[in-house]
Design a protein around this motif. Structure first.
Motif, PDB file in Angstrom:
ATOM      1  N   LYS A   9     -77.685  -5.708-126.748  1.00  0.00           N
ATOM      2  CA  LYS A   9     -78.973  -6.469-126.124  1.00  0.00           C
ATOM      3  C   LYS A   9     -79.563  -7.103-127.111  1.00  0.00           C
ATOM      4  O   LYS A   9     -79.977  -8.358-126.686  1.00  0.00           O
ATOM      5  CB  LYS A   9     -79.551  -5.341-125.308  1.00  0.00           C
ATOM      6  N   PHE A  10     -79.846  -6.567-128.156  1.00  0.00           N
ATOM      7  CA  PHE A  10     -80.681  -7.350-129.074  1.00  0.00           C
ATOM      8  C   PHE A  10     -80.090  -8.571-129.680  1.00  0.00           C
ATOM      9  O   PHE A  10     -80.655  -9.588-129.889  1.00  0.00           O
ATOM     10  CB  PHE A  10     -81.122  -6.473-130.290  1.00  0.00           C
ATOM     11  N   ASN A  11     -78.564  -8.365-129.878  1.00  0.00           N
ATOM     12  CA  ASN A  11     -77.919  -9.689-130.472  1.00  0.00           C
ATOM     13  C   ASN A  11     -78.030 -10.881-129.398  1.00  0.00           C
ATOM     14  O   ASN A  11     -78.038 -11.945-130.067  1.00  0.00           O
ATOM     15  CB  ASN A  11     -76.368  -8.973-130.875  1.00  0.00           C
ATOM     16  N   LYS A  29     -70.012 -15.694-126.990  1.00  0.00           N
ATOM     17  CA  LYS A  29     -68.746 -15.403-125.980  1.00  0.00           C
ATOM     18  C   LYS A  29     -68.089 -13.946-126.457  1.00  0.00           C
ATOM     19  O   LYS A  29     -67.697 -13.185-125.511  1.00  0.00           O
ATOM     20  CB  LYS A  29     -67.725 -16.427-125.586  1.00  0.00           C
ATOM     21  N   GLU A  30     -68.029 -14.096-127.724  1.00  0.00           N
ATOM     22  CA  GLU A  30     -67.721 -12.886-128.345  1.00  0.00           C
ATOM     23  C   GLU A  30     -68.535 -11.478-127.954  1.00  0.00           C
ATOM     24  O   GLU A  30     -67.973 -10.301-127.391  1.00  0.00           O
ATOM     25  CB  GLU A  30     -67.475 -12.746-129.742  1.00  0.00           C
ATOM     26  N   LEU A  31     -69.740 -11.704-127.871  1.00  0.00           N
ATOM     27  CA  LEU A  31     -70.889 -10.920-127.520  1.00  0.00           C
ATOM     28  C   LEU A  31     -70.719 -10.569-125.980  1.00  0.00           C
ATOM     29  O   LEU A  31     -70.709  -9.105-125.583  1.00  0.00           O
ATOM     30  CB  LEU A  31     -72.165 -11.036-127.872  1.00  0.00           C
ATOM     31  N   HIS A  32     -70.588 -11.431-125.248  1.00  0.00           N
ATOM     32  CA  HIS A  32     -70.432 -11.088-123.830  1.00  0.00           C
ATOM     33  C   HIS A  32     -69.143 -10.300-123.346  1.00  0.00           C
ATOM     34  O   HIS A  32     -69.214  -9.238-122.611  1.00  0.00           O
ATOM     35  CB  HIS A  32     -70.250 -12.418-123.017  1.00  0.00           C
ATOM     36  N   PHE A  63     -67.786  -7.941-125.718  1.00  0.00           N
ATOM     37  CA  PHE A  63     -68.326  -6.657-126.034  1.00  0.00           C
ATOM     38  C   PHE A  63     -69.042  -6.108-125.112  1.00  0.00           C
ATOM     39  O   PHE A  63     -68.814  -4.756-124.993  1.00  0.00           O
ATOM     40  CB  PHE A  63     -68.971  -6.846-127.531  1.00  0.00           C
ATOM     41  N   GLN A  64     -70.153  -6.669-124.703  1.00  0.00           N
ATOM     42  CA  GLN A  64     -70.918  -5.989-123.754  1.00  0.00           C
ATOM     43  C   GLN A  64     -70.338  -5.399-122.395  1.00  0.00           C
ATOM     44  O   GLN A  64     -70.625  -4.509-121.875  1.00  0.00           O
ATOM     45  CB  GLN A  64     -72.078  -6.937-123.423  1.00  0.00           C
ATOM     46  N   ALA A  65     -69.402  -6.483-121.797  1.00  0.00           N
ATOM     47  CA  ALA A  65     -68.593  -6.011-120.766  1.00  0.00           C
ATOM     48  C   ALA A  65     -67.434  -4.767-120.925  1.00  0.00           C
ATOM     49  O   ALA A  65     -67.482  -4.000-120.152  1.00  0.00           O
ATOM     50  CB  ALA A  65     -67.843  -7.076-120.197  1.00  0.00           C
ATOM     51  N   ASP A  66     -66.943  -4.877-122.293  1.00  0.00           N
ATOM     52  CA  ASP A  66     -66.085  -3.720-122.555  1.00  0.00           C
ATOM     53  C   ASP A  66     -66.866  -2.386-122.558  1.00  0.00           C
ATOM     54  O   ASP A  66     -66.356  -1.468-121.992  1.00  0.00           O
ATOM     55  CB  ASP A  66     -65.582  -4.090-123.911  1.00  0.00           C
TER      56      ASP A  66
END
Length: 514
Positions: A33-35, A203-206, A208-211
């Motif tokens: 969330k912070f990232n 897009k990487e972060l997206h 990670f968040q969905a995983d």
């Protein structure tokens, strides 16, 4: 164009600093969330900060209305050595930049149109209130705002449930909005490698968040990894969130990655301070002159009932906004060119390292002549006087008209004096001359020094260099050579000024057009 080029440069630098900080400090931390907030705020800051102007001047200034012209930048040394003027003079820049921006805009629009075409071929179903477009063919499942595109026939019920949970997370977190924002950023900053990097990191972060959303639903890490490994490779559609990305190994690692609370706190605090510091640095007016004169003569204007005004001590009314504003011969561009060509950077100011932005107030009278030229906010008498001299020498303007009559109109023009590293230029030229000579003698403030000692002298310490040399110039293989040559170089260093008097001499000024 000069303003736009400078905006692109400043915005690129901000984005580069914040992207590198994220890459090396936050990238491997599961602070999703912070990232995400950090990356989105980095985009916002890089877009807005160059437009923000915070003055650090200590003088009191009361301004209720005046016409502020665009900043004119005056550089010491060769203007062509600076990046902005070089790009501005390059006629191909506009074409190259425009073609790149148009190309990415077309790519984005075609991607959206393509999605619309796929929607017409889909069989529509509902899943937890989200629309699913069931399409034939082999491709990676993806989401776009509130729609999930998938070929359900390719997956077992168990795998299909995991994929839908994953894509639902993209929908829930509104990741498609992030993707669109960064696609627009790329249209403007396609030349900036950090713009591409931060888009990839987001897009990487997206993913990670969905995983994490899938694992929180009770799916075991082992079975979910197997699903990722055996996903088919499909065509990439823009702008979307794909289930299968080329970051599978990173996703595996992030699934089991944990961070300590104390470590997370330190990194989030450092990231927050970084954003605030970068934003404040680039938004501030970075000129803090060491000797500001005329603080009592800052702008003092009063407003009349019709939103115009008058200058104190002047019996004749001076307007700020009229029906037809005065016009410099050739327009605003010609005005900036006139000032830039006429201003000569004072030698005293160069030697003392004085630079900054001088605000000159003047009035275009009923006949179009420039009158009442004065310093609205100064930096140093040497710069102030030069700015006043040039503005006073302006040719006749076309007078302003208000209610059918010619009237006086007040203007304020900022003239930005920016120092080049003169010592570096002198040193480089001297070394080139020395390399052409057979024998040389170098004096520094009257003392003989070796070539190696001369090279160690800091560029900013050099005030001036005088040279005397002789030799026979001959052409050899198309190149000029000096035979029987010798030279004497007399180097003068700047005086060491007490710290209390020179606290701002070495200040680095970031040119900005606010």
């Amino acid at each position: 164009m000069e303003i736009f080029i400078n905006y692109l440069m400043e915005s690129s630098i901000i984005l580069g600093i914040l992207t590198l900080f994220y890459r090396f400090v936050l990238h491997h931390e599961p602070l999703f969330k912070f990232n995400r907030f950090y990356l989105l705020f980095s985009l916002l800051l890089a877009t807005v900060a160059p437009f923000i102007h915070i003055s650090l001047s200590s003088g009191d200034s009361e301004t209720t209305g005046f016409v502020l012209l665009e900043t004119v930048n005056v550089f010491s040394g060769d203007v062509r050595e600076t990046v902005v003027p070089v790009i501005k003079e390059n006629k191909s820049f506009t074409w190259i930049y425009g073609m790149g921006a148009i190309g990415l805009l077309v790519r984005l629009l075609l991607g959206i149109v393509r999605l619309g075409g796929l929607s017409k071929k889909a069989t529509w179903v509902k899943y937890n209130g989200i629309r699913i477009a069931d399409l034939p063919g082999k491709f990676n499942p993806f989401s776009f705002f509130h729609v999930i595109f998938i070929n359900r026939s390719l997956y077992s019920d168990d795998d299909l449930d995991k994929i839908l949970v994953h894509e639902t997370a993209h929908v829930k977190y509104r990741h498609s909005l992030d993707v669109l924002l960064f696609e627009i950023l790329l249209i403007v900053q396609w030349f900036n490698p950090f713009a591409w990097m931060i888009k990839y990191l987001l897009k990487e972060l997206h993913e990670f968040q969905a995983d994490r959303s899938v694992l929180q639903k009770g799916t075991s890490i082992g079975s979910y990894k197997n699903l990722l490994l055996f996903q088919a490779t499909g065509a990439r559609l823009l702008p979307v969130n794909n289930f299968n990305q080329s970051i599978t190994k990173k996703r595996f690692k992030m699934m089991t990655n944990k961070t300590l609370k104390n470590k997370a706190f330190v990194k989030t605090l450092a990231a927050t301070l970084m954003i605030v510091g970068v934003g404040f640095f680039f938004a501030c007016d970075n000129e803090l002159p060491s000797d500001i004169e005329g603080q009592d003569e800052t702008l003092s204007l009063k407003s009349a009932t019709d939103n115009n005004g008058f200058l104190l001590g002047d019996s004749s009314r001076v307007y700020f906004v009229v029906d037809s504003m005065p016009k410099f011969p050739g327009g605003d561009k010609a005005l900036r060119k006139f000032i830039a060509q006429k201003v000569k950077y004072p030698q005293y100011a160069q030697e003392k390292g004085i630079q900054g932005r001088v605000y000159i107030r003047f009035v275009v009278d009923e006949a179009g002549y420039v009158t009442e030229v004065d310093t609205a906010r100064g930096v140093h008498s040497s710069l102030d006087e030069e700015a006043i001299r040039v503005v006073s020498s302006m040719p006749r303007w076309r007078a302003g008209i208000h209610e059918g009559k010619p009237v006086k109109v007040s203007y304020t023009v900022p003239i930005n004096f920016v120092l080049q590293n003169r010592g570096e230029n002198l040193k480089q030229k001297t070394l080139k001359q020395i390399n052409k000579l057979e024998t040389t003698t170098i004096y520094v403030d009257g003392k003989t020094v070796s070539l190696s000692e001369f090279k160690k002298i800091p560029n900013e310490s050099i005030k001036g260099i005088k040279s005397k040399w002789n030799g026979k110039s001959v052409d050899k293989n198309g190149e000029k050579k000096l035979l029987d040559s010798s030279g004497i170089f007399e180097v003068t260093l700047k005086e060491k000024v007490p710290k209390s008097e020179s606290k701002d001499d070495n200040e680095v000024h970031v040119v900005s057009y606010k």
